[in-house]
Each structure stands twice: as C-alpha cells, then as structure tokens.
Design a protein around this motif. Sequence first.
Motif, PDB file in Angstrom:
ATOM      1  N   ILE A   1      87.412  30.123  23.671  1.00 27.86           N
ATOM      2  CA  ILE A   1      86.423  30.811  24.506  1.00 27.86           C
ATOM      3  C   ILE A   1      85.466  31.617  23.630  1.00 27.86           C
ATOM      4  CG2 ILE A   1      86.108  32.635  26.230  1.00 27.86           C
ATOM      5  CD1 ILE A   1      88.648  31.645  27.591  1.00 27.86           C
ATOM      6  N   ALA A   2      86.019  32.300  22.628  1.00 26.54           N
ATOM      7  CA  ALA A   2      85.173  33.087  21.722  1.00 26.54           C
ATOM      8  C   ALA A   2      84.179  32.185  20.995  1.00 26.54           C
ATOM      9  CB  ALA A   2      86.040  33.837  20.717  1.00 26.54           C
ATOM     10  N   GLU A   3      84.632  31.004  20.604  1.00 29.94           N
ATOM     11  CA  GLU A   3      83.730  30.076  19.912  1.00 29.94           C
ATOM     12  C   GLU A   3      82.615  29.597  20.840  1.00 29.94           C
ATOM     13  OE1 GLU A   3      83.747  26.172  17.017  1.00 29.94           O
ATOM     14  OE2 GLU A   3      85.472  26.481  18.333  1.00 29.94           O
ATOM     15  N   SER A   4      82.958  29.268  22.070  1.00 28.93           N
ATOM     16  CA  SER A   4      81.942  28.782  23.004  1.00 28.93           C
ATOM     17  C   SER A   4      80.906  29.875  23.293  1.00 28.93           C
ATOM     18  CB  SER A   4      82.581  28.284  24.303  1.00 28.93           C
ATOM     19  OG  SER A   4      83.183  29.342  25.025  1.00 28.93           O
ATOM     20  N   TYR A   5      81.360  31.129  23.389  1.00 23.77           N
ATOM     21  CA  TYR A   5      80.421  32.229  23.623  1.00 23.77           C
ATOM     22  C   TYR A   5      79.533  32.437  22.402  1.00 23.77           C
ATOM     23  CZ  TYR A   5      78.614  36.763  25.101  1.00 23.77           C
ATOM     24  OH  TYR A   5      77.780  37.800  25.484  1.00 23.77           O
ATOM     25  N   SER A   6      80.134  32.398  21.239  1.00 23.31           N
ATOM     26  CA  SER A   6      79.380  32.558  19.995  1.00 23.31           C
ATOM     27  C   SER A   6      78.345  31.452  19.840  1.00 23.31           C
ATOM     28  CB  SER A   6      80.343  32.535  18.807  1.00 23.31           C
ATOM     29  OG  SER A   6      79.638  32.586  17.584  1.00 23.31           O
ATOM     30  N   ARG A   7      78.754  30.221  20.096  1.00 26.40           N
ATOM     31  CA  ARG A   7      77.902  29.049  19.893  1.00 26.40           C
ATOM     32  C   ARG A   7      76.834  28.897  20.977  1.00 26.40           C
ATOM     33  NH1 ARG A   7      81.660  25.068  20.534  1.00 26.40           N
ATOM     34  NH2 ARG A   7      81.160  25.054  22.773  1.00 26.40           N
ATOM     35  N   ASP A   8      77.244  29.041  22.245  1.00 23.68           N
ATOM     36  CA  ASP A   8      76.375  28.691  23.363  1.00 23.68           C
ATOM     37  C   ASP A   8      75.608  29.859  23.972  1.00 23.68           C
ATOM     38  OD1 ASP A   8      77.464  26.137  23.050  1.00 23.68           O
ATOM     39  OD2 ASP A   8      79.050  26.510  24.519  1.00 23.68           O
ATOM     40  N   VAL A   9      76.078  31.086  23.736  1.00 21.07           N
ATOM     41  CA  VAL A   9      75.441  32.242  24.357  1.00 21.07           C
ATOM     42  C   VAL A   9      74.836  33.195  23.322  1.00 21.07           C
ATOM     43  CG1 VAL A   9      75.752  34.224  25.897  1.00 21.07           C
ATOM     44  CG2 VAL A   9      77.043  32.107  26.312  1.00 21.07           C
ATOM     45  N   LEU A  10      75.694  33.785  22.514  1.00 19.50           N
ATOM     46  CA  LEU A  10      75.242  34.836  21.605  1.00 19.50           C
ATOM     47  C   LEU A  10      74.315  34.323  20.510  1.00 19.50           C
ATOM     48  CD1 LEU A  10      75.517  37.856  21.076  1.00 19.50           C
ATOM     49  CD2 LEU A  10      77.490  37.363  19.628  1.00 19.50           C
ATOM     50  N   SER A  11      74.707  33.241  19.868  1.00 18.52           N
ATOM     51  CA  SER A  11      73.919  32.710  18.760  1.00 18.52           C
ATOM     52  C   SER A  11      72.499  32.311  19.185  1.00 18.52           C
ATOM     53  CB  SER A  11      74.663  31.521  18.136  1.00 18.52           C
ATOM     54  OG  SER A  11      74.037  31.095  16.963  1.00 18.52           O
ATOM     55  N   PRO A  12      72.327  31.514  20.260  1.00 14.64           N
ATOM     56  CA  PRO A  12      70.971  31.181  20.713  1.00 14.64           C
ATOM     57  C   PRO A  12      70.194  32.414  21.187  1.00 14.64           C
ATOM     58  CG  PRO A  12      72.570  29.653  21.621  1.00 14.64           C
ATOM     59  CD  PRO A  12      73.350  30.785  21.022  1.00 14.64           C
ATOM     60  N   GLN A  13      70.901  33.343  21.822  1.00 17.43           N
ATOM     61  CA  GLN A  13      70.279  34.572  22.315  1.00 17.43           C
ATOM     62  C   GLN A  13      69.628  35.363  21.182  1.00 17.43           C
ATOM     63  OE1 GLN A  13      72.726  38.078  23.816  1.00 17.43           O
ATOM     64  NE2 GLN A  13      72.114  37.149  25.760  1.00 17.43           N
ATOM     65  N   LEU A  14      70.231  35.276  20.003  1.00 22.55           N
ATOM     66  CA  LEU A  14      69.735  36.025  18.845  1.00 22.55           C
ATOM     67  C   LEU A  14      68.928  35.157  17.885  1.00 22.55           C
ATOM     68  CD1 LEU A  14      72.857  38.276  18.176  1.00 22.55           C
ATOM     69  CD2 LEU A  14      70.731  38.879  19.342  1.00 22.55           C
ATOM     70  N   GLY A  15      68.465  33.999  18.377  1.00 19.22           N
ATOM     71  CA  GLY A  15      67.513  33.201  17.603  1.00 19.22           C
ATOM     72  C   GLY A  15      68.028  31.936  16.957  1.00 19.22           C
ATOM     73  N   ASN A  16      69.322  31.689  17.021  1.00 15.55           N
ATOM     74  CA  ASN A  16      69.874  30.489  16.382  1.00 15.55           C
ATOM     75  C   ASN A  16      69.938  29.346  17.399  1.00 15.55           C
ATOM     76  OD1 ASN A  16      71.171  28.650  14.713  1.00 15.55           O
ATOM     77  ND2 ASN A  16      73.179  29.631  14.903  1.00 15.55           N
ATOM     78  N   ASP A  17      68.788  28.837  17.759  1.00 13.39           N
ATOM     79  CA  ASP A  17      68.714  27.768  18.761  1.00 13.39           C
ATOM     80  C   ASP A  17      69.347  26.465  18.277  1.00 13.39           C
ATOM     81  OD1 ASP A  17      67.321  29.409  20.565  1.00 13.39           O
ATOM     82  OD2 ASP A  17      65.420  28.950  19.582  1.00 13.39           O
ATOM     83  N   GLN A  18      69.406  26.287  16.974  1.00 15.59           N
ATOM     84  CA  GLN A  18      69.972  25.058  16.413  1.00 15.59           C
ATOM     85  C   GLN A  18      71.491  25.147  16.258  1.00 15.59           C
ATOM     86  OE1 GLN A  18      67.888  22.452  15.978  1.00 15.59           O
ATOM     87  NE2 GLN A  18      66.372  23.879  16.835  1.00 15.59           N
ATOM     88  N   GLN A  19      72.061  26.312  16.589  1.00 18.95           N
ATOM     89  CA  GLN A  19      73.507  26.530  16.474  1.00 18.95           C
ATOM     90  C   GLN A  19      74.006  26.203  15.064  1.00 18.95           C
ATOM     91  OE1 GLN A  19      74.890  23.990  19.677  1.00 18.95           O
ATOM     92  NE2 GLN A  19      74.680  25.623  21.187  1.00 18.95           N
ATOM     93  N   SER A  20      73.241  26.633  14.082  1.00 23.43           N
ATOM     94  CA  SER A  20      73.623  26.378  12.691  1.00 23.43           C
ATOM     95  C   SER A  20      74.801  27.250  12.291  1.00 23.43           C
ATOM     96  CB  SER A  20      72.437  26.636  11.753  1.00 23.43           C
ATOM     97  OG  SER A  20      72.020  27.984  11.823  1.00 23.43           O
ATOM     98  N   LYS A  21      75.556  26.768  11.312  1.00 20.41           N
ATOM     99  CA  LYS A  21      76.778  27.435  10.879  1.00 20.41           C
ATOM    100  C   LYS A  21      76.662  27.885   9.423  1.00 20.41           C
ATOM    101  CE  LYS A  21      79.289  23.953  13.570  1.00 20.41           C
ATOM    102  NZ  LYS A  21      80.239  22.817  13.461  1.00 20.41           N
ATOM    103  N   TYR A  22      77.570  28.758   9.034  1.00 14.92           N
ATOM    104  CA  TYR A  22      77.671  29.140   7.633  1.00 14.92           C
ATOM    105  C   TYR A  22      79.141  29.280   7.271  1.00 14.92           C
ATOM    106  CZ  TYR A  22      78.452  33.980   9.253  1.00 14.92           C
ATOM    107  OH  TYR A  22      78.941  35.113   9.851  1.00 14.92           O
TER     108      TYR A  22
END
Length: 206
Positions: free
Chosen positions: A143-164
């Motif tokens: 669940i934490a991953e889905s929120y990070s990937r699909d909600v928080l990350s795009p919300q803060l500008g990472n529309d490509q859902q890139s990783k590091y």
Amino acid sequence: MVKRICKILLKLGLLILIVGAVYLGFRNYMILKDVHQYDDEIATAAKKYDVDDQTDLISAIIFTETKGRHEDLMQSSESRYGEAGQISSEADSIDAGVAFLAEALKAADEAGCNESTAIQAYNFGLDYIDYVAKNGGKNTKKIAESYSRDVLSPQLGNDQQSKYRYWGLHSLLYNGGYLYHNGGNLFYSEIVQWNQWKIEMTKFLF
C-alpha cells in the motif's frame, strides 16, 4: 591444499563478520547516545501533546531522521511552517514533530487504521491515513508503494514515476533497493519500528 585454503577463507569470512558486527554495534551505540540526550525534551513534548506512552517512538523517529545530529531533529519544519529550514532549535523541532505525530496517531485511530499507518504518515503526510483507511486500514509495503508511486510522487512532479537507488536492508529485501523520486520513503514505518526496537532493547545502557 584446497582444504587449507577453504579453512583460511572461512576464518577470514568469520573475522570480517565479527569486525562488521562490532562496528555496527559501536555505531548504533553512538547514535543512541546522541538521541538519548534529548530524553527530557521528548518527555516534556509527549506530555504536552498527550502521547506520554510514545516516547520510544519519538526517539526512534529522531534516530531515523537525523540520528540526533541536526538542529531540526525530527525534520518537522515543513509540518509546522510549511517549508524546510525554518527550525532553529532542537526543542522547537521536538515540539513540532511530536505535535504532528500526535495528530497522525489520533487521525489513524479515528480512521480505524493501525499505528504503523500513523508512523508512515509522518513521512507521507496525513492524507495517507485516508488512503489506507480506504484500502483495508493497515499499512503495508504494498500500500505504501502504491501511494508513493501513484499519488505522492506524481503530486510532487514525478509524472514519469522514475526511481532511484536506495541502499537499505528493507528495500533490498523488498524490491532490490529503490524508491520513487519525490515519493517519500515507503519503508519509513518499518525502519522507524526497527529503530524503536533498538531503543527499547538498549535502555539499560543509558
């Protein structure tokens, strides 16, 4: 000859493990020592915000965030002032951090979510609690991953859902070691709870 080489390699491997364990033990001891110097401030803030039973958790957040080696001990500037870099004292950081944690714990309880959800919300923000409530009420890495990937990350500008790359035991075991850019730390609750265990198990030393 081969047998002798194997014995040497085995002894060398054992020596490396022992040295590594001693180093990690000493490193953790020094971090715990730095964190424990704020026990009085933690107790004061915990009492102020009615979370007297969560002092070990508060210490674990300090351990996780800064290891007790930064003015903004709990990295709580954004939760109180809306932007980073506004905290100028350890006491202010603890007060702000405990206030936010207390809010997260209360919100999670009212939403029927577990404590791990509140801890993760300290990193993700309070909106995460509603997200978990709509997805079973229990924080999990999935669940934490889905929120990070699909909600928080795009919300803060990472529309490509890139990783590091993120080199940590929890991440390596789960996904080979990565996080999403601008997506917080999906392993945050697990790391804090692990550090809380360290604090609880070593109280007799301090």
